[in-house]
Design a protein around this motif. Sequence first.
Motif, mmCIF file in Angstrom:
data_model
loop_
_atom_site.group_PDB
_atom_site.id
_atom_site.type_symbol
_atom_site.label_atom_id
_atom_site.label_comp_id
_atom_site.label_asym_id
_atom_site.label_seq_id
_atom_site.Cartn_x
_atom_site.Cartn_y
_atom_site.Cartn_z
ATOM 1 N N GLU A 1 0.820 -1.209 0.000
ATOM 2 C CA GLU A 1 0.000 0.000 0.000
ATOM 3 C C GLU A 1 0.858 1.265 0.000
ATOM 4 O OE1 GLU A 1 -2.228 -3.392 1.162
ATOM 5 O OE2 GLU A 1 -0.408 -2.562 2.067
ATOM 6 N N LYS A 2 2.088 1.137 0.449
ATOM 7 C CA LYS A 2 2.978 2.303 0.502
ATOM 8 C C LYS A 2 3.734 2.548 -0.806
ATOM 9 C CE LYS A 2 3.908 2.207 5.478
ATOM 10 N NZ LYS A 2 4.967 2.089 6.513
ATOM 11 N N LEU A 3 3.639 1.628 -1.731
ATOM 12 C CA LEU A 3 4.391 1.768 -2.984
ATOM 13 C C LEU A 3 3.627 2.655 -3.964
ATOM 14 C CD1 LEU A 3 5.702 -1.895 -3.398
ATOM 15 C CD2 LEU A 3 6.843 0.081 -2.358
ATOM 16 N N THR A 4 3.484 3.912 -3.557
ATOM 17 C CA THR A 4 2.703 4.876 -4.343
ATOM 18 C C THR A 4 3.575 5.918 -5.016
ATOM 19 O OG1 THR A 4 2.393 6.229 -2.369
ATOM 20 C CG2 THR A 4 0.689 4.590 -2.848
ATOM 21 N N GLY A 5 4.880 5.818 -4.842
ATOM 22 C CA GLY A 5 5.781 6.812 -5.415
ATOM 23 C C GLY A 5 5.825 6.731 -6.934
ATOM 24 N N THR A 6 5.907 7.889 -7.570
ATOM 25 C CA THR A 6 5.968 7.973 -9.031
ATOM 26 C C THR A 6 6.854 9.144 -9.444
ATOM 27 O OG1 THR A 6 3.730 7.078 -9.297
ATOM 28 C CG2 THR A 6 4.634 8.277 -11.149
ATOM 29 N N VAL A 7 7.668 8.932 -10.457
ATOM 30 C CA VAL A 7 8.413 10.039 -11.064
ATOM 31 C C VAL A 7 8.279 9.919 -12.575
ATOM 32 C CG1 VAL A 7 10.084 10.180 -9.176
ATOM 33 C CG2 VAL A 7 10.615 8.813 -11.177
ATOM 34 N N THR A 8 8.324 11.043 -13.244
ATOM 35 C CA THR A 8 8.234 11.059 -14.707
ATOM 36 C C THR A 8 9.378 11.908 -15.261
ATOM 37 O OG1 THR A 8 5.831 10.795 -14.702
ATOM 38 C CG2 THR A 8 6.829 11.691 -16.697
ATOM 39 N N PHE A 9 10.121 11.318 -16.161
ATOM 40 C CA PHE A 9 11.174 12.042 -16.862
ATOM 41 C C PHE A 9 10.603 12.505 -18.210
ATOM 42 C CE2 PHE A 9 13.389 8.847 -14.237
ATOM 43 C CZ PHE A 9 14.138 9.703 -13.431
ATOM 44 N N THR A 10 10.575 13.789 -18.402
ATOM 45 C CA THR A 10 9.980 14.336 -19.626
ATOM 46 C C THR A 10 11.066 14.620 -20.669
ATOM 47 O OG1 THR A 10 10.128 16.583 -18.746
ATOM 48 C CG2 THR A 10 8.085 15.370 -18.346
#
Length: 521
Positions: free
Chosen positions: A143-152
Motif C-alpha cells: 500500500e505504501k508503494l505509491t511513489g511515481t516520477v516522470t522524466f519528460t
Amino acid sequence: MKEKKSLKIIALIITLILVVMGLNQQAFASITTTTNTKNITVSGIEAGVKVSAYQLTTVNYDYTADQPQAVPYTWNSSVKTWVDANYSAYSDPENFYKNVTSNSDEAKEFYSALAGAIKAGTVTLTAKTETATGTASYPVTDEKLTGTVTFTGCEMGTYLILIENGYMVYTPSVINLTPEFNKTSNEWELPDSMAVTVKATKPQVTKNVTDTAKVKDNYSTKDVIPFTIVADIPTYLTGSLSKTYKVGDTLSNGLKLDESTIKVYGQKGSGDPVELTKTTDYTSSVTGTTAFEIDFKYDQIKNYDKVRITYSASLEKETATNIGGAGNTNTAKLTYSNNPYVADSTQTQETSNTVFTYGAEITKTDKTSGEVLSGAEFELTKDSSKLYFVKTADGVYYQANSSDTGVTTTLVVDNNGKLNIFGLDEGTYSLTEKKAPAGYNKATESKEIKITDANLDGALDDETGSTGIYKLTFPNTKGFQLPVTGGAGTVAFVAGGVVFVGLGIALLVIAIKKGKKVNEK
C-alpha cells in the motif's frame, strides 16, 4: 451532360479519398526532430526515493527517409570506452542487442557492472534525476508503494534506471525508448509514454519469543526465554559495490544474553533451516551480556532467502529487571546496503520485543492498630509447588531455580514490615505464613496472590497504575493473654477457687463419716 456530371462526381470522390488519405497520414505522423522525445514514467516505488535515468545509447535515425539508419544504435562515448575495456564483444551495440536476452543472467550482470562503474565515476554520464514525493517509511507494504516520477523529453535510446535511498533494495532497470514499426500505418512510431518495470527486494526483520508453551510474553526470573530473529536477504548483483548485511540485537539491562545459545541458520523458501558456519559464512561480535552482531558474508549466503538467528536470555535477578511498566525490551536491527552501487551506503530496520515480569508487595500489620510488624516469615507456592528465591536486600526476593546459588524458600519481611517478591509471571500464587511476628498468632489461612495482565502492557488488571506489583496487606492478631493481677478477674478466680475448696472439704468429711458407720457395724 450526364456523362460529364458523372465524371465530376467521380473526380470529387477521388479528391475526398485523397484528402482522407492525407488526413490519415497526418494522424500517424512520422518521427521528426521535434517529435523524437517521449516521457519515461517510473511508478510503484517508495515515497521519497531518488530515481536517476542514465542514457546509455542513442538511436541513429534518418529523418529524411523516416527510418532508423543501418547502424541503429551508438553507445555513449564514456560507456563505449568502458564496454571496450570490459565487454569488447559488445563494442558494437548491435551485437549486444542481438545476442543478450532481456532479463537473462548475462544482461543482469552487464547492467549491474555498468551501474557500479557509473556510481564509482569510472563511466561519466549526466543523469536525469527526480525524487518521488513523500517520505519513505518502514515497514514497507504494498500500500505504501505509491511513489511515481516522470522524466519528460527523453531522447530516443536505452536508459538505465537506478533507484536509491529507500528501505527496499532496487536492482537496475533498463528501458528502451526506440521506434516501433506500425504495420497499419506503415510508419515508424514512438509510443506515447514508457513505463519502467521496477525490480526490487523488500528486506524485513522480525523478532519473536518462540516458547510455544507460553501464551504471552511474560516470564519469571527463573525462566529461560528463547528468541528467534528472521531477516530477508536482499538481492545484490555481481557489480554491486556494497553488499553489507548484518543482524544484531540489543537487550535492556533487565535481560541477560546467554552467548553459548546463539545459533545462525540460512533458509530457502519453506525448507528446513541449515545451520551456517562461523568464520566461513559469518563473523560475530558479542558485547557482554547485552548485545551481539552477526556480520554475514553475502556471497556465502546469497542462495538463501532468509537468515534465522536463535538465542536464549533470562531476566536478571536484580533491581535492573524492569517490573511491570515498560517491561524488558530487546531490539533486533538489520543493517544492509540499500544503495548497492554506493560504497558504504546502508539502511537500518529495527524491530523490538518486550518481555514483562511482575511482583508482589506484602505489608505485615497489626490487625487492630494497623501498625507495621517485622519478624514474619512466609513461603510462596504455585500449583501446590514450593517456589525458590534469592535475596537481594532485606525484604527483597527474586524468583530463582532450586539449583541456583543461595536460594531459599523462606521470605522474611524487613524492619518496616515490607516483603517484596519480584520476578513472577502471570498466575495464581498462595502465600503462607510460617512464622508470625513475636507476640502474635500465626495465620492459619494462606492468602491468594493473583497476577493477571490481559492487555500485556505491564499493568496488572486490578491496578490503576502500571507498576505490575500486586499489593497485599497481611494482618496478625496478638496471642492469648492472662488477666492482669489485682483486677476483677482475679477476684472472680479467687472466689471460684474458695468455693471449690469448700465443696471438696465437705465431701471429704461426709466420706469419712460414712466410713466410720460402716466400720461400727
